[in-house]
Design a protein around this motif. Structure first.
Motif, PDB file in Angstrom:
ATOM      1  N   ALA A  43       0.880  -1.151   0.078  1.00  6.57           N
ATOM      2  CA  ALA A  43      -0.039   0.224   0.079  1.00  6.57           C
ATOM      3  C   ALA A  43       0.856   0.977  -0.062  1.00  6.57           C
ATOM      4  O   ALA A  43       1.816   1.411   1.004  1.00  6.57           O
ATOM      5  N   THR A  44       0.595   1.951  -0.843  1.00  5.70           N
ATOM      6  CA  THR A  44       1.444   3.200  -1.021  1.00  5.70           C
ATOM      7  C   THR A  44       0.666   4.515  -0.931  1.00  5.70           C
ATOM      8  O   THR A  44      -0.117   4.853  -1.820  1.00  5.70           O
ATOM      9  N   HIS A  45       1.023   5.358   0.005  1.00  6.35           N
ATOM     10  CA  HIS A  45       0.159   6.489   0.473  1.00  6.35           C
ATOM     11  C   HIS A  45       0.163   7.809  -0.382  1.00  6.35           C
ATOM     12  O   HIS A  45       1.318   8.076  -1.285  1.00  6.35           O
ATOM     13  N   SER A  46      -0.688   8.505  -0.586  1.00  5.46           N
ATOM     14  CA  SER A  46      -0.785   9.742  -1.339  1.00  5.46           C
ATOM     15  C   SER A  46       0.197  10.679  -0.573  1.00  5.46           C
ATOM     16  O   SER A  46       0.187  10.585   0.792  1.00  5.46           O
ATOM     17  N   THR A  47       0.663  11.331  -1.351  1.00  9.96           N
ATOM     18  CA  THR A  47       1.796  12.639  -0.870  1.00  9.96           C
ATOM     19  C   THR A  47       0.944  13.947  -0.836  1.00  9.96           C
ATOM     20  O   THR A  47       1.719  14.945  -0.449  1.00  9.96           O
ATOM     21  N   THR A  48      -0.368  14.199  -0.986  1.00 12.65           N
ATOM     22  CA  THR A  48      -1.274  15.233  -1.027  1.00 12.65           C
ATOM     23  C   THR A  48      -2.036  15.467   0.446  1.00 12.65           C
ATOM     24  O   THR A  48      -2.442  14.344   1.016  1.00 12.65           O
ATOM     25  N   PRO A  49      -2.044  16.503   1.024  1.00  4.25           N
ATOM     26  CA  PRO A  49      -2.892  16.881   2.010  1.00  4.25           C
ATOM     27  C   PRO A  49      -4.438  16.748   1.798  1.00  4.25           C
ATOM     28  O   PRO A  49      -5.128  16.260   2.566  1.00  4.25           O
ATOM     29  N   ALA A  50      -4.902  16.928   0.441  1.00 12.69           N
ATOM     30  CA  ALA A  50      -6.254  16.626   0.387  1.00 12.69           C
ATOM     31  C   ALA A  50      -6.621  15.313   0.337  1.00 12.69           C
ATOM     32  O   ALA A  50      -7.791  14.731   0.875  1.00 12.69           O
ATOM     33  N   ALA A  51      -5.688  14.060   0.321  1.00 10.55           N
ATOM     34  CA  ALA A  51      -5.889  12.763   0.545  1.00 10.55           C
ATOM     35  C   ALA A  51      -5.678  12.411   1.885  1.00 10.55           C
ATOM     36  O   ALA A  51      -5.606  11.204   2.291  1.00 10.55           O
ATOM     37  N   VAL A  52      -5.334  13.463   2.813  1.00 10.02           N
ATOM     38  CA  VAL A  52      -4.850  13.134   4.190  1.00 10.02           C
ATOM     39  C   VAL A  52      -3.797  12.161   4.244  1.00 10.02           C
ATOM     40  O   VAL A  52      -3.679  11.358   5.217  1.00 10.02           O
ATOM     41  N   TYR A  53      -3.055  12.034   3.089  1.00  5.41           N
ATOM     42  CA  TYR A  53      -1.801  11.221   2.997  1.00  5.41           C
ATOM     43  C   TYR A  53      -2.014   9.835   3.372  1.00  5.41           C
ATOM     44  O   TYR A  53      -1.161   9.080   3.713  1.00  5.41           O
ATOM     45  N   ARG A  54      -3.247   9.368   2.902  1.00  4.18           N
ATOM     46  CA  ARG A  54      -3.602   7.918   3.249  1.00  4.18           C
ATOM     47  C   ARG A  54      -3.212   7.023   1.937  1.00  4.18           C
ATOM     48  O   ARG A  54      -2.948   7.483   0.779  1.00  4.18           O
ATOM     49  N   SER A  55      -3.278   5.778   2.421  1.00  7.29           N
ATOM     50  CA  SER A  55      -3.562   4.873   1.170  1.00  7.29           C
ATOM     51  C   SER A  55      -4.744   4.154   1.318  1.00  7.29           C
ATOM     52  O   SER A  55      -5.571   4.816   1.481  1.00  7.29           O
ATOM     53  N   ALA A  56      -4.746   2.949   1.449  1.00  7.13           N
ATOM     54  CA  ALA A  56      -5.932   2.185   1.514  1.00  7.13           C
ATOM     55  C   ALA A  56      -6.431   2.508   2.755  1.00  7.13           C
ATOM     56  O   ALA A  56      -6.072   2.566   3.868  1.00  7.13           O
ATOM     57  N   TRP A  57      -8.034   2.742   2.650  1.00 11.24           N
ATOM     58  CA  TRP A  57      -8.827   2.892   3.764  1.00 11.24           C
ATOM     59  C   TRP A  57     -10.323   2.424   3.471  1.00 11.24           C
ATOM     60  O   TRP A  57     -10.651   2.134   2.383  1.00 11.24           O
ATOM     61  N   PHE A  58     -10.852   1.802   4.624  1.00  9.85           N
ATOM     62  CA  PHE A  58     -12.067   1.108   4.616  1.00  9.85           C
ATOM     63  C   PHE A  58     -11.900   0.086   3.545  1.00  9.85           C
ATOM     64  O   PHE A  58     -12.986  -0.476   2.780  1.00  9.85           O
ATOM     65  N   SER A  59     -10.884  -0.463   3.428  1.00 10.26           N
ATOM     66  CA  SER A  59     -10.367  -1.571   2.660  1.00 10.26           C
ATOM     67  C   SER A  59     -10.359  -3.064   3.238  1.00 10.26           C
ATOM     68  O   SER A  59     -10.284  -3.108   4.565  1.00 10.26           O
ATOM     69  N   SER A  60      -9.993  -4.033   2.446  1.00  5.30           N
ATOM     70  CA  SER A  60      -9.885  -5.171   3.159  1.00  5.30           C
ATOM     71  C   SER A  60      -9.058  -6.385   2.316  1.00  5.30           C
ATOM     72  O   SER A  60      -8.986  -6.024   1.004  1.00  5.30           O
ATOM     73  N   ILE A  61      -8.210  -7.025   3.026  1.00  9.52           N
ATOM     74  CA  ILE A  61      -7.535  -8.233   2.130  1.00  9.52           C
ATOM     75  C   ILE A  61      -7.869  -9.430   3.009  1.00  9.52           C
ATOM     76  O   ILE A  61      -7.790  -9.614   4.066  1.00  9.52           O
ATOM     77  N   GLU A  62      -8.701 -10.700   2.151  1.00 11.49           N
ATOM     78  CA  GLU A  62      -9.156 -11.541   2.859  1.00 11.49           C
ATOM     79  C   GLU A  62      -8.941 -12.853   2.065  1.00 11.49           C
ATOM     80  O   GLU A  62      -9.129 -12.800   0.997  1.00 11.49           O
ATOM     81  N   ARG A  63      -8.714 -13.954   2.536  1.00  9.51           N
ATOM     82  CA  ARG A  63      -8.734 -15.218   2.175  1.00  9.51           C
ATOM     83  C   ARG A  63      -7.271 -15.142   1.108  1.00  9.51           C
ATOM     84  O   ARG A  63      -7.658 -15.428  -0.201  1.00  9.51           O
ATOM     85  N   VAL A  64      -6.364 -14.751   1.488  1.00  8.34           N
ATOM     86  CA  VAL A  64      -5.064 -14.560   0.501  1.00  8.34           C
ATOM     87  C   VAL A  64      -3.927 -15.081   1.002  1.00  8.34           C
ATOM     88  O   VAL A  64      -3.761 -15.143   2.237  1.00  8.34           O
ATOM     89  N   GLN A  65      -3.086 -15.994   0.202  1.00  5.49           N
ATOM     90  CA  GLN A  65      -1.847 -16.534   0.442  1.00  5.49           C
ATOM     91  C   GLN A  65      -0.699 -15.942  -0.251  1.00  5.49           C
ATOM     92  O   GLN A  65      -0.952 -15.566  -1.625  1.00  5.49           O
ATOM     93  N   VAL A  66       0.165 -15.777   0.518  1.00  6.24           N
ATOM     94  CA  VAL A  66       1.573 -15.175  -0.105  1.00  6.24           C
ATOM     95  C   VAL A  66       2.817 -16.386   0.002  1.00  6.24           C
ATOM     96  O   VAL A  66       2.865 -16.523   1.210  1.00  6.24           O
ATOM     97  N   LYS A  67       3.124 -16.844  -1.084  1.00  4.86           N
ATOM     98  CA  LYS A  67       4.231 -17.827  -0.970  1.00  4.86           C
ATOM     99  C   LYS A  67       5.473 -17.284  -1.410  1.00  4.86           C
ATOM    100  O   LYS A  67       5.698 -17.018  -2.605  1.00  4.86           O
ATOM    101  N   GLY A  68       6.715 -17.514  -0.603  1.00  2.00           N
ATOM    102  CA  GLY A  68       8.120 -17.328  -0.996  1.00  2.00           C
ATOM    103  C   GLY A  68       8.748 -18.557  -1.668  1.00  2.00           C
ATOM    104  O   GLY A  68       8.136 -19.442  -1.521  1.00  2.00           O
TER     105      GLY A  68
END
Length: 643
Positions: A278-303
């Protein structure tokens, strides 16, 4: 001229002997030739007949099965009657298409393109060509056909809007989607589908493997007031796989102030690639957020499971009001990280449920909360587990640190196995509340390394394997008004083990229970104000009574003469101990050793007074070891008369 068709295909019409209403339908003998008439009786014979293949005939001939094949007279549209040449009977045969008995015939050549529709105008039957992708069929009396293809509105006005959904098919999936991948740079098709649905839509990935040659962006806006919902959903983490190519920064990136939901897919990573970032916005109008009210579910990451991966499964900066559930990370260098990178924004307000991380390699971290600037707080981790290879050095299960403030974190029902450090709290972190349901440590490990303040560490069973030496608590908090609290805690020290602790004098250690043949530091056996979990340790009466403080925190000795209580050996910083001095055979007056490692008696208000012990009575002496002064500070001397 269009023709009305009569009869049926070889499998459609079989004439059998039966009575239907006022009409008698006989069996037709194979090869029977029937003439065609315009009425049941009388009427005119129709001789201008034609087969469906276009051949000219004057009679209709039944086939070998007695079936009437499709035929049509030229220009005739009403019902007709077939006359049996033997019996003279006529049989009514309605048209299957065209006027009169049906409607005008429509040649197949009328429809030219996949998806064409047949429509009726005010005067004729005609073709309506298929619309563009995403369009819907809409009634419109102003157009000739009465209906038209139109792009759905964005909502409002009370009109129904179909879901804005695109399907991306993996190579070899056998499914034709809106976008179809060939197994090379499949990120192009996935990105195109995401761009097509915009900030309000759903992209479905079929089962199969998608090879990513670049990061797929789920991008929001630089303005937090521009809202939307992007959904990216696979067919299950074991069915849909995003294979992140070598050198690609991440498989998926939740960028700027975006609201998105990722579910039911797996990712494979190598090198330094991350699974999801997740990479945040660099602007005040976006309140410097990235993902909000968001979700990651039932996900696998394998190395790759070989120690060569150095990235993260999930690396999420400046997320807010976020949910992560049923996520597994395995074979990677690091697990899941939450970070706050801007002084203007407080990240957090997030929950992580039922996550599992197994890291491979040295110096990796399973879970991290890091605030490099500003504040990050209010994150709940529940039923999250972590495993490391005991042979790897520098591994940390839970890390709370950063130059900013990392605070107000809660762990519940979590467990840890085989990490070098189970819990690491940096000096700028505070109010970290940890509940480990089970911890398995390894030789040389530290359970809790606490440099921050106002933290609470509770555990279920801590299993210390045979011959291991571990540190249960290393507490370097310097904020005496907000001590760290250790306990309740349950320790099992197996054969040949040593469980050490380094605790500041103002730390609160309580409710520690222990078992097993190994050695447990005295400070862990009794917390302030808590009685020992084992019987008092008997000391040998001598001119100078010796005490090994590592054996426990409650000691007892019967004094047969005036004695000196010698400087205890092997103390632990902050250890509190009680000596029960029993006068035997007469009144006895104890003297407490002074000097290095000895005792100092409180002289404040009230002052502690050491007096003679009446025969048969007991004096209980309570002292706390201060490592800085290398002295035991006697804070109470109480007399209990024998009854």
């Amino acid at each position: 001229m269009a023709r009305t068709l009569y009869g049926g295909a070889a499998a459609d019409v079989v004439v059998t002997a039966q009575v239907i209403g006022q009409y008698t339908v006989p069996v037709l003998a194979p090869g029977t030739s029937l003439t065609a008439w315009t009425a049941r009786t009388g009427g005119s014979q129709i001789t201008d007949l034609q087969t469906v293949a276009g051949g000219a005939v004057s009679v209709v001939t039944a086939d070998a099965a007695g079936r009437v094949l499709i035929f049509g007279p030229d220009g005739y549209t009403a019902d007709l009657w077939l006359q049996d040449p033997v019996t003279g009977s006529r049989y009514r045969l309605p048209g299957t298409s065209g006027g009169g008995g049906g409607s005008a015939g429509i040649p197949e050549s009328t429809l030219t393109t996949k998806g064409d529709l047949v429509v009726r105008t005010s005067s004729a039957i005609t073709r309506l060509g298929v619309g563009s992708n995403g369009q819907v069929l809409t009634a419109d009396s102003a157009v000739t056909a009465g209906v038209k293809w139109a792009t759905p509105a964005a909502g409002g006005g009370g009109s129904a809007v179909l879901p804005n959904t695109k399907v991306v098919a993996a190579s070899g999936s056998g499914i034709t989607g809106d976008y179809n991948c060939d197994g090379t740079a499949d990120n192009v098709e996935i990105q195109a589908a995401i761009n097509a649905v915009g900030r309000n839509g759903r992209v479905l990935l079929t089962a199969g493997t998608f090879n990513l040659a670049a990061t797929v962006l789920l991008e929001g806006s630089d303005d937090a007031d521009v809202e939307g919902e992007i959904y990216l959903q696979g067919a299950g983490p074991s069915n849909t796989t995003l294979a992140v190519g070598a050198g690609v920064t991440a498989g998926l990136d939740l960028r700027k102030a975006v609201r998105c939901h990722i579910s039911d897919l797996g990712l494979t990573v190598t090198g330094a690639s991350d699974g999801i970032t997740a990479t945040h916005s660099t602007t005040p109008a976006a309140v410097y957020r990235s993902a909000w009210f968001s979700s990651i579910e039932r996900v696998q990451v394998k190395g790759p499971w070989n120690g060569t991966h150095t990235g993260w499964g999930l690396d999420l900066d400046n997320v807010f009001r976020f949910r992560c559930a049923n996520v597994e990370v395995g074979g990677t260098g690091n697990g899941i990280r939450m970070a706050n990178l801007t002084a203007e924004f407080n990240a957090g307000d997030a929950t992580f449920d039922r996550c599992f991380v197994e890291i491979v390699g040295n110096n990796g971290t399973a879970y991290a909360c890091t605030s490099t600037a500003g504040n990050m707080n209010q994150i709940l981790w529940q039923t999250c587990h972590s495993i490391a290879d005991p042979a790897n050095t520098g591994t940390v299960a839970w890390r709370f640190d950063g130059a900013g403030n990392t605070s107000h974190m809660r762990l519940a029902n979590c467990n840890v196995e085989q990490f070098a450090t189970s819990l690491l709290v940096g000096p700028s972190a505070y109010d970290i509340d940890v509940d480990f349901v089970h911890v398995t440590v390894r030789n040389g490990a530290t359970l809790a390394d606490l440099d921050g303040y106002d933290c609470r560490v509770r555990t279920g069973l801590i299993y210390v394997p045979a011959s291991a030496t571990i540190t249960a608590v290393d507490d370097d908090n310097g904020y005496s008004r907000k001590p760290n609290i250790i306990g309740p805690m349950s320790i099992y020290a197996d054969t040949g083990t040593t469980v050490n602790a380094d605790v500041d004098s103002f730390a609160v250690v309580r409710d520690i229970v222990y078992d097993g043949p190994g050695t447990v530091a005295a400070v862990l056996k009794v917390g302030p104000g808590v009685t020992t979990q084992s019987p008092a340790i008997g000391l040998t009466d001598a001119a100078t009574v010796a005490t090994d403080a590592s054996l426990g925190s409650v000691f007892s000795v019967a004094l047969t003469a005036n004695r000196t209580i010698g400087a205890p050996t092997n103390p632990t910083p902050g250890q509190e101990a009680t000596w029960r001095l029993i006068a035997s055979g007469g009144a006895r007056t104890p003297t407490f050793a002074t000097g290095a490692g000895g005792f100092v008696i409180a002289t404040g208000t009230p002052a502690v007074t050491v007096s003679a012990i009446a025969s048969g009575s007991t004096a209980e002496v309570v002292a706390v070891y201060n490592a800085t002064d290398n002295r035991w500070r006697i804070k109470s001397y109480q007399m209990f008369t024998a009854t």
